[in-house]
Design a protein around this motif. Structure first.
Motif, PDB file in Angstrom:
ATOM      1  N   HIS A 165      50.822  14.837 -18.559  1.00  0.00           N
ATOM      2  CA  HIS A 165      51.858  13.831 -18.299  1.00  0.00           C
ATOM      3  C   HIS A 165      51.223  12.516 -17.869  1.00  0.00           C
ATOM      4  O   HIS A 165      51.654  11.432 -18.291  1.00  0.00           O
ATOM      5  N   LEU A 166      50.198  12.599 -17.044  1.00  0.00           N
ATOM      6  CA  LEU A 166      49.505  11.401 -16.605  1.00  0.00           C
ATOM      7  C   LEU A 166      48.759  10.764 -17.773  1.00  0.00           C
ATOM      8  O   LEU A 166      48.705   9.533 -17.904  1.00  0.00           O
ATOM      9  N   VAL A 167      48.175  11.591 -18.641  1.00  0.00           N
ATOM     10  CA  VAL A 167      47.450  11.073 -19.800  1.00  0.00           C
ATOM     11  C   VAL A 167      48.380  10.318 -20.736  1.00  0.00           C
ATOM     12  O   VAL A 167      48.078   9.198 -21.174  1.00  0.00           O
ATOM     13  N   ILE A 168      49.537  10.890 -21.043  1.00  0.00           N
ATOM     14  CA  ILE A 168      50.462  10.212 -21.944  1.00  0.00           C
ATOM     15  C   ILE A 168      51.023   8.950 -21.299  1.00  0.00           C
ATOM     16  O   ILE A 168      51.251   7.940 -21.970  1.00  0.00           O
ATOM     17  N   ASN A 211      45.150   6.338 -31.557  1.00  0.00           N
ATOM     18  CA  ASN A 211      46.179   6.378 -32.596  1.00  0.00           C
ATOM     19  C   ASN A 211      45.654   6.905 -33.925  1.00  0.00           C
ATOM     20  O   ASN A 211      46.292   7.748 -34.567  1.00  0.00           O
ATOM     21  N   GLU A 212      44.496   6.406 -34.361  1.00  0.00           N
ATOM     22  CA  GLU A 212      43.950   6.884 -35.638  1.00  0.00           C
ATOM     23  C   GLU A 212      43.637   8.368 -35.578  1.00  0.00           C
ATOM     24  O   GLU A 212      43.906   9.115 -36.519  1.00  0.00           O
ATOM     25  N   ALA A 213      43.066   8.807 -34.461  1.00  0.00           N
ATOM     26  CA  ALA A 213      42.705  10.218 -34.318  1.00  0.00           C
ATOM     27  C   ALA A 213      43.941  11.107 -34.302  1.00  0.00           C
ATOM     28  O   ALA A 213      43.947  12.207 -34.876  1.00  0.00           O
ATOM     29  N   LEU A 214      45.006  10.660 -33.663  1.00  0.00           N
ATOM     30  CA  LEU A 214      46.241  11.446 -33.623  1.00  0.00           C
ATOM     31  C   LEU A 214      46.889  11.490 -35.001  1.00  0.00           C
ATOM     32  O   LEU A 214      47.459  12.518 -35.395  1.00  0.00           O
ATOM     33  N   ASN A 215      46.818  10.388 -35.737  1.00  0.00           N
ATOM     34  CA  ASN A 215      47.312  10.391 -37.118  1.00  0.00           C
ATOM     35  C   ASN A 215      46.542  11.390 -37.969  1.00  0.00           C
ATOM     36  O   ASN A 215      47.127  12.092 -38.809  1.00  0.00           O
ATOM     37  N   LYS A 216      45.230  11.474 -37.758  1.00  0.00           N
ATOM     38  CA  LYS A 216      44.425  12.449 -38.509  1.00  0.00           C
ATOM     39  C   LYS A 216      44.942  13.864 -38.256  1.00  0.00           C
ATOM     40  O   LYS A 216      45.011  14.691 -39.173  1.00  0.00           O
ATOM     41  N   LEU A 254      51.742   4.894 -31.364  1.00  0.00           N
ATOM     42  CA  LEU A 254      51.861   6.004 -30.427  1.00  0.00           C
ATOM     43  C   LEU A 254      53.279   6.553 -30.355  1.00  0.00           C
ATOM     44  O   LEU A 254      53.489   7.769 -30.341  1.00  0.00           O
ATOM     45  N   TYR A 255      54.268   5.666 -30.328  1.00  0.00           N
ATOM     46  CA  TYR A 255      55.652   6.125 -30.180  1.00  0.00           C
ATOM     47  C   TYR A 255      56.134   6.829 -31.448  1.00  0.00           C
ATOM     48  O   TYR A 255      56.903   7.797 -31.378  1.00  0.00           O
ATOM     49  N   GLU A 256      55.679   6.348 -32.604  1.00  0.00           N
ATOM     50  CA  GLU A 256      56.017   7.032 -33.854  1.00  0.00           C
ATOM     51  C   GLU A 256      55.298   8.384 -33.937  1.00  0.00           C
ATOM     52  O   GLU A 256      55.852   9.346 -34.479  1.00  0.00           O
ATOM     53  N   ILE A 257      54.093   8.449 -33.391  1.00  0.00           N
ATOM     54  CA  ILE A 257      53.366   9.724 -33.345  1.00  0.00           C
ATOM     55  C   ILE A 257      54.107  10.726 -32.479  1.00  0.00           C
ATOM     56  O   ILE A 257      54.269  11.898 -32.854  1.00  0.00           O
TER      57      ILE A 257
END
Length: 411
Positions: free
Chosen positions: A242-245, A264-269, A278-281
């Motif tokens: 929770h703190l990380v997000i 962001n790029e890594a999460l998209n991968k 981030l919010y779309e992720i």
């Protein structure tokens, strides 16, 4: 029970605002924070954080972190005290001289350099990195020799003239001179490869890989993902997902380009998507019935190519070179080295195991170390050094909770 902060992000926001030096910075940040809080409440409701020490106690604990970044004797003392308290580090003072007289003839291609800084900006950053990962070093580099026997150093995270952190291959003399001039009081250890592996080390392939990566940026894209392997067991209290997000969300508002580079790029991968913010992720994750904390644990893949090329941290750069040079043998295709922390790397059973074969100039006669310490006033230590045989899917699901950092077999 602890007291309650009505909106969890307020705690970080309050601290950060207090640290601002200039009024205009405060005003800009304040507006961003208000917008962030309103958005957060609209989309996700109110987040609640329980603080066992209370609001004041928690803030005082966070303020205790500030001295770690001081480039002074006070800063060094603070870093040492923090690592002793939270990681059980010993910091035994060494006999002088603290600088080894190195004979380059005794250094070979593939030999591993582990560094630890204990004061200043990088000293403070490394201390926190060590705390969350369990590593007793904060940076790494690797030795290479050319056809003429000249010694070089390959390094991901070398600061260039523009202040950018990039991958370089530079002469040993230049690297060593810069290290000796570093005012963060660096400690350096040379970890020689085991002679059997040294004989298998494909120097030509290693050089080809090093030159192919030279000039590329440091691996910011996957830096945090080598640390986060599990839902809850990689976050030393009071950290949690929770703190990380909350921190990710805050920095996305304040520095969107920084956020895109860092996660962001890594999460998209991991989602198989492109260009989502981030919010779309987060929305895509919820749509798939997946939690965000689970998304963070999906293993990084070495073959992923980012907008600025392949992304390697200091240690991933070395281990990827090891893969290319044949050190990991047939396991190369089943090990993702971008999942390795520095601790994971020095625990690999690939280094010299007979201290009598170490060069005479290392450790200043201190036979207690199984590696060569070549710089530093305190004795370096690497718990579980050179103990774990490589295996498939290594380090993809490992906890890292202080102070013991217990590691299950085959995690």
């Amino acid at each position: 029970m602890g007291r309650v902060c009505r909106i969890g992000i307020c705690m970080l926001v309050f601290l950060f605002v207090q640290l601002q030096t200039y009024k205009h910075v405060y005003n800009i940040f304040y507006k961003e924070v208000i917008a962030l809080v309103v958005d957060q409440v609209k989309q996700h409701g109110i987040s609640v954080f329980l603080m066992p020490s209370g609001m004041l106690g928690t803030l005082m604990s966070l303020i205790d972190v500030l001295p770690l970044f001081s480039n002074s004797a006070w800063g060094q003392k603070s870093n040492i005290a923090f690592l002793q308290k939270h990681m059980g580090a010993s910091f035994e003072r060494r006999a002088k001289p603290w600088v080894a007289t190195i004979n380059p003839d005794d250094v070979h291609s593939g030999d591993f350099l582990a560094l630890s800084k204990i004061r200043g900006r990088w000293g403070g950053f490394e201390t926190l990195e060590k705390w969350v990962t369990g590593a007793f070093a904060g940076h790494t580099a690797v030795c290479l020799k050319d056809e003429d026997g000249k010694l070089w150093v390959g390094e991901s995270g070398h600061e260039n003239e523009k202040g950018e952190e990039i991958i370089v291959v530079i002469p040993w003399e230049e690297w060593w001179e810069l290290t000796l001039k570093d005012n963060s009081n660096p400690h350096v250890a040379l970890l020689p490869l085991h002679p059997e592996l040294r004989a298998k080390f494909n120097v030509t392939a290693a050089w080809a890989y090093a030159w192919s990566m030279s000039g590329k940026p440091y691996g910011y894209h996957n830096m945090i993902f080598s640390w986060i392997d599990t839902i809850a067991d990689n976050y030393p209290p009071p950290l949690d997902t929770h703190l990380v997000i909350s921190a990710m969300s805050m920095w996305t508002r304040v520095q969107p380009s920084y956020a895109a580079n860092m996660w962001n790029e890594a999460l998209n991968k991991r989602l198989g998507t492109e260009d989502l913010d981030l919010y779309e992720i987060i929305a895509e994750t919820e749509k798939r019935g997946m939690t965000f904390d689970h998304l963070l644990t999906i293993p990084e893949q070495d073959e992923w190519v980012y907008s600025d090329g392949k992304s390697t941290t200091c240690v991933a750069f070395i281990l990827e070179m090891y893969k290319e040079a044949g050190i990991l043998g047939p396991l190369s295709s089943s090990i993702q080295v971008t999942e390795f922390t520095i601790r994971d790397a020095y625990m690999l059973k690939i280094f010299e195991s007979n201290h009598t074969r170490l060069p005479n100039w290392c450790n200043n006669g201190d036979k207690q170390l199984p590696f060569c310490q070549i710089l530093g006033e305190y004795r370096m230590e690497f718990p579980h050094y050179n103990t774990i045989e490589p295996y498939a899917k290594m380090n993809e699901n490992c906890p890292s909770l202080p102070p013991t950092y217990e590691r299950p077999v085959s995690c």
